[in-house]
Write an enzyme that holds these catalytic residues in place. Structure first.
Site, short mmCIF file in Angstrom:
data_model
loop_
_atom_site.label_atom_id
_atom_site.label_comp_id
_atom_site.label_asym_id
_atom_site.label_seq_id
_atom_site.Cartn_x
_atom_site.Cartn_y
_atom_site.Cartn_z
N GLU A 1 7.04 -6.94 0.91
CA GLU A 1 5.91 -6.86 1.85
C GLU A 1 4.91 -7.99 1.59
O GLU A 1 4.38 -8.60 2.52
CB GLU A 1 5.20 -5.51 1.70
CG GLU A 1 5.93 -4.34 2.34
CD GLU A 1 5.60 -4.20 3.82
OE1 GLU A 1 4.96 -5.09 4.40
OE2 GLU A 1 6.01 -3.18 4.42
N TYR B 1 -15.20 1.26 -6.77
CA TYR B 1 -16.45 1.94 -6.44
C TYR B 1 -17.46 1.79 -7.57
O TYR B 1 -18.63 2.12 -7.39
CB TYR B 1 -16.17 3.41 -6.13
CG TYR B 1 -15.25 3.56 -4.93
CD1 TYR B 1 -15.73 3.39 -3.64
CD2 TYR B 1 -13.88 3.79 -5.10
CE1 TYR B 1 -14.89 3.47 -2.55
CE2 TYR B 1 -13.02 3.88 -4.02
CZ TYR B 1 -13.53 3.71 -2.74
OH TYR B 1 -12.70 3.77 -1.66
N LYS C 1 -2.17 -1.53 -3.85
CA LYS C 1 -3.04 -0.36 -3.78
C LYS C 1 -2.23 0.92 -3.77
O LYS C 1 -1.25 0.97 -3.03
CB LYS C 1 -3.85 -0.48 -2.49
CG LYS C 1 -4.68 0.71 -2.12
CD LYS C 1 -5.26 0.51 -0.75
CE LYS C 1 -6.10 1.72 -0.42
NZ LYS C 1 -6.74 1.60 0.87
N LYS D 1 0.85 -1.18 0.00
CA LYS D 1 0.00 0.00 0.00
C LYS D 1 0.89 1.24 0.00
O LYS D 1 1.69 1.44 0.92
CB LYS D 1 -0.90 0.00 1.23
CG LYS D 1 -1.79 1.22 1.31
CD LYS D 1 -2.77 1.10 2.46
CE LYS D 1 -3.69 2.31 2.51
NZ LYS D 1 -4.64 2.22 3.63
N ARG E 1 -10.48 10.62 1.95
CA ARG E 1 -10.39 11.36 3.22
C ARG E 1 -11.69 12.09 3.51
O ARG E 1 -12.11 12.22 4.64
CB ARG E 1 -9.19 12.32 3.18
CG ARG E 1 -7.86 11.65 2.84
CD ARG E 1 -7.14 11.14 4.08
NE ARG E 1 -6.13 10.14 3.75
CZ ARG E 1 -4.85 10.38 3.46
NH1 ARG E 1 -4.40 11.62 3.46
NH2 ARG E 1 -4.02 9.41 3.19
N ARG F 1 1.21 9.64 5.81
CA ARG F 1 1.41 8.27 6.31
C ARG F 1 2.73 7.67 5.83
O ARG F 1 2.86 6.47 5.69
CB ARG F 1 0.26 7.38 5.83
CG ARG F 1 -1.15 7.90 6.14
CD ARG F 1 -2.16 6.77 6.04
NE ARG F 1 -3.54 7.23 5.97
CZ ARG F 1 -4.24 7.71 7.00
NH1 ARG F 1 -3.67 7.82 8.19
NH2 ARG F 1 -5.49 8.09 6.83
C1 PBG Z 1 -7.07 3.17 5.55
C2 PBG Z 1 -7.56 3.17 4.14
C3 PBG Z 1 -7.43 4.19 3.20
C4 PBG Z 1 -8.04 3.74 2.04
C5 PBG Z 1 -8.54 2.46 2.31
N1 PBG Z 1 -8.20 2.12 3.61
C6 PBG Z 1 -6.91 5.56 3.34
C7 PBG Z 1 -5.48 5.84 3.55
O1 PBG Z 1 -4.64 4.96 3.64
O2 PBG Z 1 -5.18 7.03 3.67
C8 PBG Z 1 -8.13 4.49 0.76
C9 PBG Z 1 -9.18 4.02 -0.19
C10 PBG Z 1 -9.44 4.96 -1.30
O3 PBG Z 1 -8.76 5.99 -1.46
O4 PBG Z 1 -10.36 4.68 -2.07
N2 PBG Z 1 -8.10 2.74 6.40
#
Ligand code: PBG
Length: 327
Positions: A234, A314, A249, A197, A207, A218
């Site tokens: 990972e 989505y 992701k 990720k 957000r 992050r």
């Molecule tokens: C963290 C999480 C995120 C997303 C899914 N799980 C946000 C992040 O890491 O800042 C992002 C999903 C998206 O942007 O569609 N719980």
């Protein structure tokens, strides 16, 4: 007269031939619908940066889950938006926390037809918006966070989640969650590791979707977008810790990582087409700058072609409906 040695165009001569030699297929069961449920809502609330996506009430979530099941979608991934947050994300593992309440409702409604899945991360539930708890210096405390994840895993499993989506990017999270599940007899709960990720700009609209409280970034736990080998490492580590499925992701900007992870592991590999990927196509299409349906289909197919066995998107419901018309 000279002529070409090879004529690949033969296999493109008609719709029927092209259909017969097509290499990659997309079917509704390969799609997973991410869905947001917000505590205290009577009606769904639109998310302005994600046109067509809403924060659900419990009722509208139940309906969306039923629609997804009827469309043949493979699963639904639930995200909770709590009314109250605190430093340790207490709402995440509370039995009456919004995500756990919603999970119970959805599992009851469609648990036999859809794989009911839950996001396992603290960021929606903490008042600072980080994916873990903080130490005295304000840094994300890896090992203290693992204890919170273990508690969250048990709460979600008890609520009826069939698959836990570990999206927090803490070291050792798969092992910690697996250990907690085994100790309580949840031997059938599937663990999906968001293995690779990446920290970046494509989560922007999300957000808003979860009303995120984050002010910094992050980058001390999510991956540097420059690093592909680290993403593979990972994924391999997560499989060794007991992950049943691994994820890459975002999806489209990371197709090379997706292909490399697909080669490196022998478990299913999924990809998450994130909020920013969704917003870009929707925004361009709204201006008439891009063919919406064509772009969505091409993006999803590209993600499959690169190696994703399933895609979180989505557009899952809408795409599933189109795909069924094409069959
Ligand atoms: C963290 C999480 C995120 C997303 C899914 N799980 C946000 C992040 O890491 O800042 C992002 C999903 C998206 O942007 O569609 N719980």
């Amino acid at each position: 007269m000279s002529f070409p040695d090879h004529r690949p165009r033969r296999l493109r001569r008609s719709t029927a031939v092209r259909r017969l030699v097509r290499e990659t297929h997309l079917v509704p069961r390969q799609l997973v619908l991410p869905a947001f449920v917000r505590e205290g809502l009577d009606e769904p609330v639109p998310i302005s940066s994600m046109p067509g996506v809403v924060q659900h009430s419990l009722d509208s979530l139940r309906r969306a889950a039923t629609d997804a099941a009827e469309a043949g979608v493979g699963g639904i991934m639930l995200f909770g938006v709590p009314a109250v947050r605190d430093a340790v994300g207490s709402g995440a593992d509370a039995e009456d926390g919004i995500l756990n309440v919603a999970t119970r409702a959805v599992a009851q409604e469609v648990g036999d037809e859809l794989v009911v899945q839950t996001d396992l991360c603290l960021d929606e539930f903490t008042d600072h918006g980080h994916c873990g708890v903080l130490d005295a210096a304000g840094r994300v405390d890896n090992d203290a966070t693992l204890e919170r994840y273990a508690a969250m895993a048990l709460a979600q499993a008890r609520a009826g989640s069939q698959l836990l989506g570990l999206s927090g990017m803490m070291d050792g999270q798969v092992a910690a969650v697996r250990r907690a599940l085994e100790a309580e007899g949840f031997t059938d709960t599937i663990v999906l590791a968001y293995a690779a990720k990446y920290a970046g700009a494509f989560y922007g609209p999300f957000r808003e979707a979860v009303d995120s409280q984050l002010t910094g970034d992050r980058r001390t736990y999510q991956l540097d977008p420059a690093n592909a080998r680290e993403g593979v490492r990972e994924a391999v580590t997560d499989v060794a810790e007991g992950a049943d499925v691994v994820m890459v992701k975002p999806a489209l900007p990371y197709l090379d990582v997706l292909a490399a992870v697909r080669d490196a592991v022998d478990v299913p590999v999924w990809a998450y087409q994130v909020s920013g990927e969704y917003a870009m196509i929707e925004a361009a299409a709204a201006h008439g700058w891009i063919d919406r349906r064509g772009a969505i289909g091409e993006a999803l197919l590209g993600i499959r072609r690169a190696g994703a066995d399933a895609v979180l998107t989505y557009w899952a419901l809408e795409a599933a409906t189109w795909l069924r018309q094409e069959l």
